[in-house]
Design an enzyme around this catalytic site. Structure first.
Site, PDB file in Angstrom:
ATOM      1  N   CYS A 136      -5.654   1.981  20.557  1.00 13.62           N
ATOM      2  CA  CYS A 136      -6.920   2.903  19.796  1.00 13.62           C
ATOM      3  C   CYS A 136      -6.284   4.197  19.276  1.00 13.62           C
ATOM      4  O   CYS A 136      -6.963   4.872  18.402  1.00 13.62           O
ATOM      5  CB  CYS A 136      -7.826   3.171  20.978  1.00 13.62           C
ATOM      6  SG  CYS A 136      -7.046   3.931  22.419  1.00 13.62           S
ATOM      7  N   PHE A 145      -9.100  -5.467  25.817  1.00 18.10           N
ATOM      8  CA  PHE A 145      -7.811  -6.165  26.078  1.00 18.10           C
ATOM      9  C   PHE A 145      -6.494  -5.312  25.762  1.00 18.10           C
ATOM     10  O   PHE A 145      -5.476  -5.704  26.428  1.00 18.10           O
ATOM     11  CB  PHE A 145      -7.826  -7.349  24.894  1.00 18.10           C
ATOM     12  CG  PHE A 145      -7.150  -7.098  23.729  1.00 18.10           C
ATOM     13  CD1 PHE A 145      -5.873  -6.982  23.512  1.00 18.10           C
ATOM     14  CD2 PHE A 145      -8.112  -6.866  22.757  1.00 18.10           C
ATOM     15  CE1 PHE A 145      -5.394  -6.580  22.212  1.00 18.10           C
ATOM     16  CE2 PHE A 145      -7.788  -6.606  21.163  1.00 18.10           C
ATOM     17  CZ  PHE A 145      -6.580  -6.536  20.951  1.00 18.10           C
ATOM     18  N   LYS A 204     -15.107  -4.840  35.020  1.00 20.73           N
ATOM     19  CA  LYS A 204     -15.054  -6.084  34.224  1.00 20.73           C
ATOM     20  C   LYS A 204     -14.006  -5.887  32.948  1.00 20.73           C
ATOM     21  O   LYS A 204     -14.127  -5.384  32.024  1.00 20.73           O
ATOM     22  CB  LYS A 204     -16.361  -6.322  33.619  1.00 20.73           C
ATOM     23  CG  LYS A 204     -16.792  -7.771  33.373  1.00 20.73           C
ATOM     24  CD  LYS A 204     -15.922  -8.366  32.280  1.00 20.73           C
ATOM     25  CE  LYS A 204     -16.117  -8.096  30.779  1.00 20.73           C
ATOM     26  NZ  LYS A 204     -15.213  -8.670  29.808  1.00 20.73           N
ATOM     27  N   GLU A 259     -11.389  -0.766  10.800  1.00 26.05           N
ATOM     28  CA  GLU A 259     -10.421  -0.698  11.944  1.00 26.05           C
ATOM     29  C   GLU A 259      -9.475  -1.976  11.736  1.00 26.05           C
ATOM     30  O   GLU A 259     -10.308  -3.029  12.232  1.00 26.05           O
ATOM     31  CB  GLU A 259     -10.701  -0.436  13.251  1.00 26.05           C
ATOM     32  CG  GLU A 259      -9.735  -0.388  14.272  1.00 26.05           C
ATOM     33  CD  GLU A 259     -10.337  -0.115  15.634  1.00 26.05           C
ATOM     34  OE1 GLU A 259     -11.324  -0.882  16.090  1.00 26.05           O
ATOM     35  OE2 GLU A 259      -9.467   0.675  16.491  1.00 26.05           O
TER      36      GLU A 259
HETATM   37  P1  NAD Z   1     -14.324  -5.478  22.458  1.00 25.97           P
HETATM   38  O1  NAD Z   1     -15.305  -4.694  22.091  1.00 25.97           O
HETATM   39  O2  NAD Z   1     -14.285  -6.599  21.636  1.00 25.97           O
HETATM   40  O3  NAD Z   1     -14.337  -5.852  23.952  1.00 25.97           O
HETATM   41  C1  NAD Z   1     -14.108  -4.562  24.924  1.00 25.97           C
HETATM   42  C2  NAD Z   1     -15.066  -5.345  25.967  1.00 25.97           C
HETATM   43  O4  NAD Z   1     -16.607  -5.637  25.775  1.00 25.97           O
HETATM   44  C3  NAD Z   1     -14.592  -6.499  26.921  1.00 25.97           C
HETATM   45  O5  NAD Z   1     -14.536  -6.387  28.300  1.00 25.97           O
HETATM   46  C4  NAD Z   1     -15.367  -7.647  26.273  1.00 25.97           C
HETATM   47  O6  NAD Z   1     -15.335  -8.617  27.269  1.00 25.97           O
HETATM   48  C5  NAD Z   1     -16.767  -6.979  26.156  1.00 25.97           C
HETATM   49  N1  NAD Z   1     -17.638  -7.487  24.916  1.00 25.97           N
HETATM   50  C6  NAD Z   1     -16.964  -8.300  23.861  1.00 25.97           C
HETATM   51  N2  NAD Z   1     -17.991  -8.567  23.084  1.00 25.97           N
HETATM   52  C7  NAD Z   1     -19.326  -8.286  23.684  1.00 25.97           C
HETATM   53  C8  NAD Z   1     -20.387  -8.464  23.251  1.00 25.97           C
HETATM   54  N3  NAD Z   1     -20.864  -9.073  22.330  1.00 25.97           N
HETATM   55  N4  NAD Z   1     -21.638  -8.015  24.034  1.00 25.97           N
HETATM   56  C9  NAD Z   1     -21.054  -7.422  25.391  1.00 25.97           C
HETATM   57  N5  NAD Z   1     -19.714  -7.149  25.838  1.00 25.97           N
HETATM   58  C10 NAD Z   1     -18.793  -7.642  24.996  1.00 25.97           C
HETATM   59  O7  NAD Z   1     -12.747  -4.668  22.293  1.00 25.97           O
HETATM   60  P2  NAD Z   1     -11.406  -5.385  22.286  1.00 25.97           P
HETATM   61  O8  NAD Z   1     -11.220  -6.368  21.096  1.00 25.97           O
HETATM   62  O9  NAD Z   1     -11.236  -5.894  23.701  1.00 25.97           O
HETATM   63  O10 NAD Z   1     -10.289  -3.864  22.053  1.00 25.97           O
HETATM   64  C11 NAD Z   1     -10.266  -3.507  20.987  1.00 25.97           C
HETATM   65  C12 NAD Z   1     -11.128  -2.254  20.628  1.00 25.97           C
HETATM   66  O11 NAD Z   1     -11.114  -1.168  21.549  1.00 25.97           O
HETATM   67  C13 NAD Z   1     -10.755  -1.588  19.373  1.00 25.97           C
HETATM   68  O12 NAD Z   1     -11.794  -1.259  18.498  1.00 25.97           O
HETATM   69  C14 NAD Z   1     -10.082  -0.333  20.071  1.00 25.97           C
HETATM   70  O13 NAD Z   1      -9.968   0.865  19.045  1.00 25.97           O
HETATM   71  C15 NAD Z   1     -10.864  -0.045  21.318  1.00 25.97           C
HETATM   72  N6  NAD Z   1     -10.277   0.966  22.086  1.00 25.97           N
HETATM   73  C16 NAD Z   1     -10.780   2.045  22.044  1.00 25.97           C
HETATM   74  C17 NAD Z   1     -10.093   3.069  23.081  1.00 25.97           C
HETATM   75  C18 NAD Z   1     -10.662   4.330  23.047  1.00 25.97           C
HETATM   76  O14 NAD Z   1     -10.337   4.961  24.152  1.00 25.97           O
HETATM   77  N7  NAD Z   1     -11.591   4.784  22.039  1.00 25.97           N
HETATM   78  C19 NAD Z   1      -9.173   2.375  23.792  1.00 25.97           C
HETATM   79  C20 NAD Z   1      -8.752   1.087  23.919  1.00 25.97           C
HETATM   80  C21 NAD Z   1      -9.376   0.628  22.984  1.00 25.97           C
END
Ligand code: NAD
Length: 507
Positions: free
Chosen positions: A291, A159, A183, A392
């Protein structure tokens, strides 16, 4: 192409984007998209099911033969038009990102710009795809390599960067000749839809770029669909690991970027005014929902007390409010649930005995009483075993740990299970060089708090921050979205020896 897609249930608000058009989902499930500054539901987003995903895969598969065989220069020209349209619509994309995520408009504009830079990189695809050639690898035998697209690729994104993180993926994948299914996060679906419309306007053939929305059900359908050949994921570490393992089991190429705990190491010889300004932006920009946010400071030796005094002073002055508010520097958190989770970490830090220097709980913004706000929060005297250090938090909470020496600071950073970004603040070239060499982290800043690589380098962490081998965009992105093939050629002529039964040796 006419793909039958009956049984459609319409949802107000957002659609899916398949085969060059907005289409409804067949799923009865949907979610609310909120404006975090007001707490109001602003639209609903469909939660795609396996049937929707299959529909998108069929569109992407049908578009693949024509797109992969089109000359890279022609693909680059579509990319150039897309670039111009993205630049012309940058403000609208930033407005959508800010409205659904909560970040300030200037911050959203900057992040869209960083994403657009990946399109600029992808415009050079004819050059980037050139292979190798060896004349006379053996007598009368030549060798060359080809870089061919992988096939139908999918991207699953978080997000916190509604435009930038998808743009790390699909411009490079599509320029390489793949077709793509995105997605995006169900919390911020609209920026991706706008980008899909602009890509069509740029002349992209239907089916080359598709957008589906949803939660775990949609993600699982992507990970298990045999028609998808490669998956790029960015999100939290537990989901990244799950995506990596599931794709590996299903024989798909996968890169899965996870969460982070990014440390800034501050040495006593650093310019503390400059360092504090850098840390305030890196810790509290985008309400800490980056991130690459700095969430832990390791103050070395005598830097600790003056640094904490300066941090407290400057953090207390950060203007919090709605993302589109005049002069606002920090917006709300993305959802009420996330705001409450971050506030829970502040409670935990107090209970664990860390020193709460600045408390952002109970922040109220006049006129936005239902928004998901927290104020800037600062902890000092944090210990490595505390939850506020180990987890985190992904909010505007900065924790300060103390270390006696640079050695101790490096040891602390290297013991952390994450390895996304880190920075050192110092005036010593020798100390910076040692840090650069010894630190086990993928992206390192020297007096640069958020060392996000420019588009022609690659973005990616180490350890629990990335599962897979290749980082995103830059040449690692080109490698991820292509397969190499080596061709060995001999043309028979009267002087050439006949092939025999022995293992051929060249030379
Ligand atoms: P999230 O892991 O909750 O969601 C990421 C994606 O996975 C979304 O599209 C979501 O719909 C999907 N998802 C969520 N739960 C799922 C499940 N149980 N099974 C399958 N798919 C699922 O992450 P978020 O809250 O949207 O974003 C924040 C996180 O992303 C933080 O941990 C941040 O550090 C990380 N992030 C990392 C980077 C990087 O480059 N390493 C960049 C941006 C964000």
């Amino acid at each position: 192409m006419n793909i039958p897609h009956e049984k459609a249930v319409s949802h107000p608000g957002v659609s899916l984007w398949v085969n060059g058009a907005a289409v409804p989902s067949t799923s009865p499930r949907s979610g609310a998209v909120t404006n975090p500054a007001t707490g109001n539901v602003i639209r609903r987003v469909p939660f795609a099911n396996a049937e929707d995903i299959d529909f998108a895969v069929r569109a992407a598969s049908a578009a693949l033969p024509g797109w992969r065989s089109s000359p890279p220069l022609r693909r680059a020209r579509v990319m150039q038009k897309f670039l111009a349209l993205m630049q012309a619509n940058q403000k609208e994309l930033a407005r959508l990102a800010s409205e659904e995520h909560g970040k300030t408009l200037p911050d959203a504009l900057g992040s869209v710009q960083r994403g657009i830079e990946v399109i600029e990189f992808a415009c050079g695809i004819p050059h980037l795809l050139k292979g190798e050639y060896t004349e006379n690898a053996g007598s009368g035998v030549d060798c060359h390599t080809l870089r061919q697209p992988v096939g139908v690729c999918a991207g699953i994104t978080p997000f916190n960067f509604p435009a930038m993180v998808p743009l790390w993926m699909f411009p490079v994948a599509i320029a390489c000749g793949n077709t793509f299914i995105l997605k995006p996060s169900e919390k911020v679906p609209s920026t991706s839809m706008k980008m899909a419309e602009l890509f069509k306007e740029a002349g992209l053939p239907d089916g080359v770029f598709n957008v589906v929305h949803g939660d775990k059900e949609a993600v699982d359908a992507i990970l298990n669909h045999p028609g998808i050949h490669a998956v790029s994921f960015v999100g939290s570490t537990p989901i990244a690991k799950y995506v990596y393992e599931t794709c590996a089991r299903n024989g798909k190429r996968v890169q899965a970027l996870g969460g982070a705990k990014n440390h800034a190491v501050v040495l006593p010889d650093a310019d503390l005014e400059f360092t504090t300004d850098a840390l305030i932006g890196a810790a509290y920009g985008s309400a800490g929902e980056r991130c690459m946010a700095i969430s832990a400071v390791v103050a070395v030796g005598a830097s600790g007390d003056p640094l904490v005094r300066l941090l407290k002073d400057k953090a207390g002055k950060v203007k919090v409010g709605p993302g589109n508010g005049e002069g606002v520097e920090m917006g709300p958190l993305v959802t009420a649930a996330h705001r409450d989770k971050v506030a829970g970490y502040i409670d935990a830090g107090v209970a664990e005995g860390a020193k709460l220097v600045l408390d952002g709980r109970n922040k109220k913004i006049a006129g936005h009483e239902n928004g998901f706000f927290l104020g800037t929060t600062l902890f000092d005297q944090v210990k490595p075993e505390m939850k506020i250090y180990k987890d985190e938090i992904f909010g505007p909470v900065l924790v300060v740990l103390r270390a006696d020496t640079l050695d101790a600071a490096i040891e602390l950073v290297n013991a952390n299970p994450y390895g996304n970004g880190t920075a050192i603040f110092t005036n010593s070239g020798g100390a910076a060089r040692r840090f650069e060499e010894e630190i086990q982290v993928g992206m390192v800043g020297v007096n640069v708090p958020i060392p996000v690589p420019v588009a022609f380098y690659s973005f990616g962490g180490w350890k629990g921050s990335l599962f897979g081998d290749l980082h995103m965009h830059g040449m690692e992105g080109v490698k991820f979205y292509t397969r190499t093939k080596v061709v060995t050629t001999r043309w028979p002529h009267e002087d050439a020896p006949a092939p025999g039964l022995n293992m051929p040796t060249l030379g």
